[in-house]
Scaffold this active site. Structure first.
Site, short mmCIF file in Angstrom:
data_model
loop_
_atom_site.label_atom_id
_atom_site.label_comp_id
_atom_site.label_asym_id
_atom_site.label_seq_id
_atom_site.Cartn_x
_atom_site.Cartn_y
_atom_site.Cartn_z
N PHE A 58 -84.82 -3.53 -47.02
CA PHE A 58 -85.29 -2.30 -47.67
C PHE A 58 -86.78 -2.52 -47.91
O PHE A 58 -87.16 -3.34 -48.74
CB PHE A 58 -84.51 -2.08 -48.97
CG PHE A 58 -84.97 -0.87 -49.73
CD1 PHE A 58 -84.58 0.40 -49.34
CD2 PHE A 58 -85.79 -1.00 -50.85
CE1 PHE A 58 -85.01 1.52 -50.04
CE2 PHE A 58 -86.21 0.12 -51.55
CZ PHE A 58 -85.82 1.37 -51.15
N LYS A 223 -64.78 -9.98 -63.42
CA LYS A 223 -65.28 -11.15 -64.17
C LYS A 223 -66.54 -10.81 -64.95
O LYS A 223 -66.84 -11.43 -65.97
CB LYS A 223 -65.48 -12.35 -63.26
CG LYS A 223 -66.38 -12.11 -62.05
CD LYS A 223 -67.80 -12.55 -62.23
CE LYS A 223 -68.69 -12.08 -61.10
NZ LYS A 223 -70.07 -12.47 -61.19
N1 LIG Z 1 -77.68 -13.10 -56.52
C1 LIG Z 1 -76.52 -13.75 -56.58
O1 LIG Z 1 -76.47 -14.92 -57.01
C2 LIG Z 1 -75.26 -13.09 -56.10
C3 LIG Z 1 -74.15 -13.88 -55.84
C4 LIG Z 1 -72.97 -13.30 -55.38
C5 LIG Z 1 -72.94 -11.93 -55.18
N2 LIG Z 1 -74.03 -11.17 -55.44
C6 LIG Z 1 -73.92 -9.73 -55.15
O2 LIG Z 1 -74.69 -9.44 -53.99
C7 LIG Z 1 -75.17 -8.10 -54.03
C8 LIG Z 1 -76.66 -8.11 -53.78
O3 LIG Z 1 -77.28 -8.82 -54.83
P1 LIG Z 1 -78.67 -9.58 -54.67
O4 LIG Z 1 -78.69 -10.59 -55.77
O5 LIG Z 1 -78.87 -10.03 -53.27
O6 LIG Z 1 -79.70 -8.41 -54.98
P2 LIG Z 1 -81.16 -8.51 -55.61
O7 LIG Z 1 -81.09 -7.96 -57.00
O8 LIG Z 1 -81.75 -9.86 -55.41
O9 LIG Z 1 -81.98 -7.52 -54.70
C9 LIG Z 1 -81.84 -6.15 -54.72
C10 LIG Z 1 -81.98 -5.65 -53.29
O10 LIG Z 1 -81.80 -4.25 -53.27
C11 LIG Z 1 -82.80 -3.69 -52.44
N3 LIG Z 1 -83.00 -2.28 -52.76
C12 LIG Z 1 -83.75 -1.73 -53.74
N4 LIG Z 1 -83.69 -0.38 -53.67
C13 LIG Z 1 -82.88 -0.08 -52.63
C14 LIG Z 1 -82.40 1.12 -52.06
N5 LIG Z 1 -82.76 2.32 -52.55
N6 LIG Z 1 -81.57 1.06 -51.00
C15 LIG Z 1 -81.18 -0.15 -50.51
N7 LIG Z 1 -81.59 -1.34 -51.00
C16 LIG Z 1 -82.43 -1.29 -52.05
C17 LIG Z 1 -84.00 -4.56 -52.70
O11 LIG Z 1 -84.97 -4.41 -51.68
C18 LIG Z 1 -83.35 -5.93 -52.67
O12 LIG Z 1 -83.18 -6.38 -51.35
C19 LIG Z 1 -74.77 -7.56 -55.41
O13 LIG Z 1 -73.59 -6.82 -55.26
C20 LIG Z 1 -74.48 -8.81 -56.23
O14 LIG Z 1 -73.55 -8.57 -57.23
C21 LIG Z 1 -75.20 -11.71 -55.88
O1 LIG Z 2 -73.70 -11.53 -61.03
P1 LIG Z 2 -72.93 -11.11 -59.81
O2 LIG Z 2 -71.84 -10.19 -60.12
O3 LIG Z 2 -73.84 -10.68 -58.72
O4 LIG Z 2 -72.20 -12.42 -59.24
C1 LIG Z 2 -72.89 -13.60 -59.08
C2 LIG Z 2 -71.95 -14.68 -58.63
O5 LIG Z 2 -70.64 -14.25 -58.67
C3 LIG Z 2 -72.04 -15.88 -59.49
O6 LIG Z 2 -71.04 -16.76 -59.12
#
Ligand SMILES: NC(=O)c1ccc[n+]([C@@H]2O[C@H](COP(=O)([O-])OP(=O)(O)OC[C@H]3O[C@@H](n4cnc5c(N)ncnc54)[C@H](O)[C@@H]3O)[C@@H](O)[C@H]2O)c1
Ligand SMILES: O=P(O)(O)OC[C@H](O)CO
Length: 285
Positions: A58, A223
């Site tokens: 994005f 969770k």
């Molecule tokens: N970060 C972690 O440790 C982790 C771990 C497991 C699961 N997750 C899950 O993964 C998913 C992504 O999380 P993340 O941590 O990579 O996100 P992040 O918060 O690091 O990044 C947000 C992303 O959203 C994008 N974005 C912003 N506006 C947007 C729009 N209008 N359309 C599309 N994209 C847009 C940004 O460019 C960026 O790439 C979430 O569902 C989160 O719960 C995260």
């Molecule tokens: O904070 P969330 O929901 O993006 O999840 C992060 C991972 O599950 C941490 O283990």
């Protein structure tokens, strides 16, 4: 000559380029970038996958005026969401959503949940007919008709099989290759689940698969509700015993609520990484 690997997937050293599985990662935040790194380390090693991993970005303009996607490609690093970590030279950042998926038949969804519906609307009619998907996204859409799991949204809007991958997976820890486990939830297609496991598994990222999409996805979603209560316990300085009680009772409630939504949800799923392990990790953060 072909053969069957430990994961039960056909390995063929002479697969034609057009027959290789091609991966697009839809999302390039903190977890999306780490997912691309994990995947890229495998696609270069496993002959069933095309080396290149397309990562949809994005597009953003950085404070220095440069485009994020250009910077990722020049420095092989997501300087905004995963600074200091090289992604692998086979990761190609692409700000054009449709271009990033056009050749891929393995679509990895990893954006914040609120953007998925809009992304899928743009993808309708623009993905390969043999595409399959996996969602790494925590959360659900709550519609007037009731809750809708993200994997269901993806699978219904795009008419694809959609697995999920959840677990105790703090992205920054996996980025520096600290050991963790993850759980894939699949519906019927065990072969697809094994393929996803091969795409993600590394010696420091151990992936197992269970036939329970909703159970795995609900673990990853619910969770966070328990974690809010655990945060309140911390804030009120109520102590470790109270926090452990909140986590235990919370896990039991996650299970009861999940089964109320989907009677197919399995008890055993709550003992996988996506269940108790992610709950512990999230409540300790
Ligand atoms: N970060 C972690 O440790 C982790 C771990 C497991 C699961 N997750 C899950 O993964 C998913 C992504 O999380 P993340 O941590 O990579 O996100 P992040 O918060 O690091 O990044 C947000 C992303 O959203 C994008 N974005 C912003 N506006 C947007 C729009 N209008 N359309 C599309 N994209 C847009 C940004 O460019 C960026 O790439 C979430 O569902 C989160 O719960 C995260
Ligand atoms: O904070 P969330 O929901 O993006 O999840 C992060 C991972 O599950 C941490 O283990």
């Amino acid at each position: 000559m072909g053969g069957v690997t430990e994961a039960g997937v056909m390995e063929n050293a002479e697969v034609k380029s057009e027959e290789l599985f091609r991966v697009a990662v839809i999302g390039s935040g903190n977890w999306g970038s780490v997912a691309a790194k994990l995947i890229a380390s495998n696609t270069v090693k496993q002959s069933m996958f095309h080396d290149e991993v397309r990562m949809w970005v994005f597009e953003e303009t950085l404070p220095n005026g440069r485009k994020l996607s250009e910077t990722i490609n020049q420095e092989n690093e997501n300087v905004k969401y995963l600074p200091g970590i090289k992604l692998g030279s086979n990761v190609v950042a692409d700000p054009d959503l449709l271009n990033s998926v056009k050749e891929a038949n393995m679509l990895v969804f990893v954006t914040p949940h609120q953007f998925v519906e809009g992304i899928c609307k743009r993808l309708v009619g623009n993905i390969r007919p043999d595409a399959e998907a996996i969602s790494l996204i925590k959360g659900m859409e709550v519609k007037t008709e009731g809750p809708c799991m993200i994997s269901k949204l993806i699978s219904e809007m795009l008419s694809v099989n959609c697995c999920v991958l959840m677990g105790a997976n703090i992205a920054n820890e996996i980025a520096v290759e600290k050991f963790s486990e993850a759980t894939i939830g699949y519906r019927q297609d065990k072969e697809a689940a094994q393929r996803w496991a091969r795409l993600f598994s590394t010696p420091y990222f151990l992936v197992s698969a269970v036939p329970d999409v909703e159970g795995v996805e609900l673990c990853g979603t619910l969770k966070n509700v328990v974690a809010i209560a655990a945060g309140l316990v911390d804030g009120l300085d109520m102590g470790n015993n109270t926090k452990a009680a909140i986590m235990r009772i919370g896990l039991r409630e996650m299970k009861a609520f999940s089964k109320l939504l989907f009677s197919s949800v399995k008890d055993s799923t709550f003992f996988e990484s996506c269940g108790v392990a992610d709950l512990i990790t999230t409540c300790r953060m």
